[in-house]
Design an enzyme around this catalytic site. Structure first.
Site, PDB file in Angstrom:
ATOM      1  N   GLY A  78       7.877   4.020   3.284  1.00 30.04           N
ATOM      2  CA  GLY A  78       8.677   5.150   3.743  1.00 30.04           C
ATOM      3  C   GLY A  78      10.134   4.701   3.776  1.00 30.04           C
ATOM      4  O   GLY A  78      10.461   3.618   3.289  1.00 30.04           O
ATOM      5  N   GLN A  79      10.999   5.535   4.364  1.00 26.78           N
ATOM      6  CA  GLN A  79      12.422   5.187   4.301  1.00 26.78           C
ATOM      7  C   GLN A  79      12.749   3.943   5.118  1.00 26.78           C
ATOM      8  O   GLN A  79      13.581   3.144   4.750  1.00 26.78           O
ATOM      9  CB  GLN A  79      13.251   6.363   4.791  1.00 26.78           C
ATOM     10  CG  GLN A  79      14.725   6.162   4.530  1.00 26.78           C
ATOM     11  CD  GLN A  79      15.531   7.342   5.026  1.00 26.78           C
ATOM     12  OE1 GLN A  79      15.027   8.430   5.193  1.00 26.78           O
ATOM     13  NE2 GLN A  79      16.799   7.088   5.278  1.00 26.78           N
ATOM     14  N   PHE A  80      12.051   3.777   6.266  1.00 32.77           N
ATOM     15  CA  PHE A  80      12.408   2.676   7.140  1.00 32.77           C
ATOM     16  C   PHE A  80      11.335   1.602   7.226  1.00 32.77           C
ATOM     17  O   PHE A  80      11.416   0.708   8.046  1.00 32.77           O
ATOM     18  CB  PHE A  80      12.702   3.194   8.547  1.00 32.77           C
ATOM     19  CG  PHE A  80      13.939   4.016   8.605  1.00 32.77           C
ATOM     20  CD1 PHE A  80      15.146   3.479   8.185  1.00 32.77           C
ATOM     21  CD2 PHE A  80      13.914   5.315   9.065  1.00 32.77           C
ATOM     22  CE1 PHE A  80      16.306   4.230   8.233  1.00 32.77           C
ATOM     23  CE2 PHE A  80      15.071   6.062   9.120  1.00 32.77           C
ATOM     24  CZ  PHE A  80      16.275   5.526   8.697  1.00 32.77           C
ATOM     25  N   GLY A  81      10.309   1.714   6.397  1.00 34.52           N
ATOM     26  CA  GLY A  81       9.278   0.707   6.533  1.00 34.52           C
ATOM     27  C   GLY A  81       8.296   0.711   5.387  1.00 34.52           C
ATOM     28  O   GLY A  81       8.395   1.511   4.458  1.00 34.52           O
ATOM     29  N   GLU A  82       7.373  -0.229   5.456  1.00 28.76           N
ATOM     30  CA  GLU A  82       6.401  -0.383   4.389  1.00 28.76           C
ATOM     31  C   GLU A  82       5.027  -0.672   4.978  1.00 28.76           C
ATOM     32  O   GLU A  82       4.921  -1.134   6.110  1.00 28.76           O
ATOM     33  CB  GLU A  82       6.801  -1.557   3.482  1.00 28.76           C
ATOM     34  CG  GLU A  82       8.085  -1.292   2.749  1.00 28.76           C
ATOM     35  CD  GLU A  82       8.506  -2.450   1.856  1.00 28.76           C
ATOM     36  OE1 GLU A  82       7.930  -3.543   2.015  1.00 28.76           O
ATOM     37  OE2 GLU A  82       9.396  -2.226   1.028  1.00 28.76           O
ATOM     38  N   LEU A 106       0.820  -1.219   0.000  1.00 29.15           N
ATOM     39  CA  LEU A 106       0.000   0.000   0.000  1.00 29.15           C
ATOM     40  C   LEU A 106       0.848   1.260   0.000  1.00 29.15           C
ATOM     41  O   LEU A 106       0.422   2.306  -0.449  1.00 29.15           O
ATOM     42  CB  LEU A 106      -0.913   0.022   1.223  1.00 29.15           C
ATOM     43  CG  LEU A 106      -2.034  -1.011   1.275  1.00 29.15           C
ATOM     44  CD1 LEU A 106      -2.744  -0.947   2.610  1.00 29.15           C
ATOM     45  CD2 LEU A 106      -3.021  -0.785   0.148  1.00 29.15           C
ATOM     46  N   GLY A 107       2.057   1.155   0.554  1.00 22.38           N
ATOM     47  CA  GLY A 107       2.871   2.358   0.605  1.00 22.38           C
ATOM     48  C   GLY A 107       4.209   2.067   1.245  1.00 22.38           C
ATOM     49  O   GLY A 107       4.437   0.959   1.751  1.00 22.38           O
ATOM     50  N   ASP A 111      -3.601  15.480   8.682  1.00 27.77           N
ATOM     51  CA  ASP A 111      -3.795  15.180   7.259  1.00 27.77           C
ATOM     52  C   ASP A 111      -5.197  14.630   7.032  1.00 27.77           C
ATOM     53  O   ASP A 111      -5.379  13.624   6.369  1.00 27.77           O
ATOM     54  CB  ASP A 111      -2.730  14.195   6.781  1.00 27.77           C
ATOM     55  CG  ASP A 111      -2.680  14.122   5.259  1.00 27.77           C
ATOM     56  OD1 ASP A 111      -3.327  14.964   4.607  1.00 27.77           O
ATOM     57  OD2 ASP A 111      -2.011  13.223   4.737  1.00 27.77           O
TER      58      ASP A 111
END
Ligand SMILES: *[C@@H]1O[C@H](CO)[C@@H](O)[C@H](O)[C@H]1NC(C)=O
Ligand SMILES: *[C@@H]1O[C@H](CO)[C@@H](O)[C@H](O)[C@H]1NC(C)=O
Ligand SMILES: *[C@@H]1O[C@H](CO)[C@@H](O)[C@H](O)[C@H]1NC(C)=O
Ligand SMILES: *[C@@H]1O[C@H](CO)[C@@H](O)[C@H](O)[C@H]1NC(C)=O
Ligand SMILES: *[C@@H]1O[C@H](CO)[C@@H](O)[C@H](O)[C@H]1NC(C)=O
Length: 830
Positions: A545-549, A542-543, A685
């Site tokens: 980031g730098q240190f995870g998914e 689904l998405g 957000d």
């Protein structure tokens, strides 16, 4: 000369007469005869002084005889020659030549591409009607080669980009041909065109295939295309004029039941400057035997400045419908000399289909303009003879100079005055120890120039670079000021809060939460149960980031694992879909600590309208947290695929929602946010993309919008990375970096607006990101020049008032989530 003969020949050619006729609009624009000044010709590089951009003039031999970029041109290079035409121009032909230098040169460009820009900031690549961008250039150093632009370009700046297959030296001389773009239109927006699939006929594709703006959520915005290319359609829309691409190519067309129940097509037009409009001409098909007719009526609204509301008084015009003559025609709509920078028109259907091939605007031009205009034309005809200065011009020139001097004096006065006012303002705002306050005043005057603005946002871009995730932003708040300073001025009840990165590691968000004791994070703080990792079956990413998914997974046996009273919906024995956030094994210890903190915070949240943490895997690496996932996807996707319920949608089986569904959704979101606010959590957000929903239209607020590429255009980019959802953010969040429950209320107002436009449009879709930020400055100054989102047609007036209160400049004037919930709830029961 050959060039003149050529131009004469072209002048003889006949073609469809649009308002601007590309076949006649082919005047040399002044490279050869120096009407384009040296200063207006620039380049990415030059080899020597003597091959600078000012020598790139067709048929001239000054300097070393052409412009040459530095060094050998490699296939991957992107060197360019840039010409500023000084005004918007309808560009139809480009001519190029190599470096001859009286027989001592032999360099030329075998191929080139074009980029163009109307404002000097946003560059677009030109492509021909078949989608090819590269044009054939020269074969020797002396013959000039002419390329017709199909489609033509409306632009002020042009870049010629030589292209090569082998490493080689290139040099260019150029001329540009066209005529002034008197319409002044710089963009139009419209619903995307549709496919017509009548039985027994070929399929007609009525899309705008040369549109150079953004194509999103079934609307076009920010560009121009087939409605301004000078090519008008034939009486039979299946027959195309010059480009045998596909049937219906010349037209942009819509079907009357495809746009909800409105019965009209809404278009917005933006112009280069304020103008007094006399009329609007629409070239429209009228093939009534096939269900196509000109519009029955049109209403137009006007906006004198971009940063202003629509004027209440509209201009309406009824057409005389013609059932005898099926020929396509221009319909002229009088606009009563209304003053506008932007116009919005609704064209009402008279039949099942409406098709336009060209739209043009006529506006009053002031005396001086008419004069310069005719002057330009004579110049262009007599291209190679230098005109003696016209004595009749002198008084006007002197008049212009005096005006310019007066204007300068006024501007200087205004700047001085503004500096004074800003100083006074600075004193008015309390708690000025916060470095963020300074930023407003530093930035404010710069809003006029987005390029400057970007450079002036070092704090934002640094924090974007520094953060561990896909664009966390609040980090500086945490480190640079104590919570007390951050929230001192107008939200005293937040004084006890601390900001913790909740989603920072894998997702994007931060919540402000009551202060936690960070040092004592151990397994026993985590109330969620440990789930056997091997029972999570990966389905989709689904998405990240730098240190995870974030993964979409099936969780086998989860209902049994959670036991009686588990929050999961009954899945009739099927396995359960969950979102799994996972920390990569190589994450820093800081990221790891944040991840555990995030789990701790999430496990405290327990509300029917907030996504719930179900379980965790923290006994071994990689650390995971498992949250609910909803089968209907997100609210944005859900609504944008639906129309408002009506007899039409029932009859045609079109997916629909009712007004009371929309109200029910609004109440649920306000309820979830009320819960977060009661815990002093700040979401940061809130938007429809972050609300998930299930089959029974239950909504749960989540937070992984930013990590999905799908919505990247909703976020403002700094150095190419999506970071801030500026169209949802309160002015104080953008200018001061302040996120509070009150800024969540602002975002809630925007979310309501999205819901009642059925997510068919991005908020402020006509404004670029830079203009949105400029508008934020207007919200701050509050001098009545800020643009608000318009009232969605579906939205009850009382509800729109509520939205407007969410966008109050002063925080105490905004409602609380409790108040919003109380105000919305009664609507649902009706
Ligand atoms: C031309 O425009 C495209 C965007 O359409 C951009 O990616 C490219 O960098 C531009 N090239 C130059 C030389 O301006
Ligand atoms: C327009 O329609 C044609 C034919 O269906 C398609 O090939 C083309 O890609 C479309 N263009 C755009 C910009 O949607
Ligand atoms: C538009 O018309 C008004 C008067 O109706 C005039 O004062 C103004 O100068 C005109 N503006 C332009 C751009 O022609
Ligand atoms: C829209 O199209 C339908 C047929 O699909 C037709 O019956 C109806 O009259 C049209 N509406 C208008 C306003 O022409
Ligand atoms: C060229 O200029 C002359 C005057 O110098 C004028 O009489 C003539 O009409 C011009 N030619 C064109 C094509 O405008």
């Amino acid at each position: 000369t050959i060039m003149h003969l050529f131009l004469l020949l072209i002048l003889q050619a006949t073609a469809a007469l649009g308002q601007i006729d590309p076949a006649h609009c082919r005047y040399a624009l002044g490279m050869e005869d120096r009407r384009i000044k040296d200063d207006d010709i620039t380049a990415s590089s030059q080899w020597y002084e003597t091959t600078g951009p000012q020598y790139a003039r067709l048929n001239r031999e000054e300097g070393d005889g052409a412009w040459c970029p530095e060094g050998q041109l490699e296939p991957s290079d992107s060197q360019y020659l840039q010409v500023d035409l000084g005004r918007l121009t309808f560009l139809t032909v480009v001519g190029t030549q190599g470096r001859y230098a009286r027989n001592s040169g032999n360099e030329f460009a075998r191929a080139y591409r074009l980029n163009y820009s109307r404002d000097g900031l946003l560059w677009k690549s030109w492509k021909n009607r078949l989608g090819n961008a590269v044009m054939e250039g020269n074969k020797n150093a002396y013959t000039s080669v002419i390329n017709d632009l199909h489609p033509p370009i409306i632009t002020r700046y042009v870049r010629l980009i030589p292209v090569t297959k082998l490493s080689t030296t290139v040099c260019m001389r150029v001329e540009l041909y066209g005529c002034p773009w008197e319409d002044g239109l710089i963009s139009y927006s419209a619903p995307e065109g549709q496919l017509m699939m009548p039985p027994g006929y070929p399929i007609a594709s009525l899309n705008d295939s040369t549109y150079d703006g953004v194509h999103e959520r079934r609307r076009l915005f920010g560009g121009m295309g087939q409605l301004t290319d000078g090519v008008i359609g034939q009486d039979d829309f299946l027959v195309t004029r010059q480009y045998h691409v596909w049937p219906g190519y010349d037209y942009l067309g819509w079907r009357n039941d495809s746009l909800g129940t409105q019965g009209y097509v809404e278009m917005e037009f933006v112009f280069d400057r304020q103008r007094n409009f006399t009329s609007l001409k629409v070239h429209s098909n009228n093939m009534f035997s096939r269900g196509v007719k000109i519009f029955s009526s049109v209403s137009c609204w006007f906006k004198p400045r971009l940063i202003a509301g629509w004027e209440a008084e509209s201009v309406a015009f009824k057409t005389v419908l013609d059932d005898r003559n099926p020929s396509a025609r221009y319909v002229t709509v009088p606009l009563n000399r209304r003053t506008a920078k932007s116009i919005r028109c609704r064209f009402y259907f008279a039949d099942v289909w409406m098709m336009f091939s060209e739209i043009s605007f006529q506006s009053g031009i002031t005396q001086t303009h008419t004069h310069t205009h005719t002057h330009t034309h004579r110049d262009t005809f007599n291209a190679s003879t230098s005109d003696p200065p016209d004595d009749g011009n002198t008084p006007i020139l002197i008049g212009c100079l005096v005006t310019i001097i007066l204007l300068l004096v006024i501007i200087i006065f205004l700047i001085l005055w503004c500096q004074y006012v800003c100083k006074v303002l600075e004193k008015v705002i309390p708690a000025n120890t916060d470095p963020h306050y300074e930023r407003v005043f530093l930035l404010d005057p710069q809003y006029q120039n987005p390029a400057v603005l970007r450079n002036k946002l070092p704090e934002l871009s640094q924090s974007a670079e520094a953060s561990a995730c896909g664009g966390g932003y609040a980090e500086p708040d945490v480190t640079q000021c104590t919570p007390h300073q951050c929230f001192h001025s107008n939200a005293p009840h937040y004084a006890e809060t601390d900001i913790v990165r909740l989603q920072g590691v894998t997702g994007s968000n931060m919540y402000a939460v009551p202060a936690l004791t960070v040092d004592s994070l151990t397994r026993k703080d985590i109330s969620a149960a440990e789930f056997p990792r091997q029972q999570l079956i990966f389905r989709e990413k689904l998405g990240e980031g730098q240190f995870g998914e974030v993964h979409l997974c099936e969780a086998e046996g989860l209902p049994e694992f959670l036991g009686e009273g588990s929050p999961l919906p009954d899945r009739d024995g099927r396995s359960v879909l969950v979102a799994v956030k996972q920390l990569r094994a190589d994450a820093t210890s800081q990221a790891r600590n944040d991840f555990l903190k995030e789990i701790k915070i999430m496990s405290r949240l327990n509300d029917p309208n907030i996504i719930r943490l179900l379980c965790v895997c923290v006994s071994s690496d990689p650390l995971c947290m498992v949250t609910e996932y909803m089968e209907n996807g997100d609210l944005n996707m859900f609504l944008s695929q639906r129309e408002i319920e009506s007899t039409l949608t029932h009859a045609n089986n079109i997916p629909s929602v009712s007004l009371s569904d929309l109200l029910h959704m609004s109440v649920q979101i306000s309820s979830g946010m009320k819960y977060l606010a009661s815990l002093n959590f700040v979401h940061r957000d809130l938007a429809t993309r972050n609300c998930l929903l299930d089959r029974r239209l239950t909504i749960k607020i989540a937070d992984f919008g930013m990590s999905r590429n799908l919505y990247s255009s909703d976020y403002y980019r700094i150095q190419g990375r999506a970071v801030l959802p500026i169209r949802w953010m309160a002015w104080e969040s953008i200018l001061l970096g302040k996120f509070t429950t009150a800024s969540d209320v602002w975002a809630f107002g925007v979310t309501l607006w999205e819901i009642f436009t059925l997510c068919k449009e991005q908020p402020y879709s006509l404004l670029s990101d830079e203009q949105v930020i400029e508008n934020t400055g207007e919200f701050f100054r509050n001098q009545g020049r800020q643009i608000f989102l318009y009232a969605p047609p579906l939205c009850p007036p009382s509800l729109f008032e509520l939205m407007m209160r969410c966008w109050s400049r002063d925080i105490p004037d905004r409602p609380t989530f409790e108040g919003l919930y109380q105000a919305l709830r009664p609507h649902v029961n009706q």
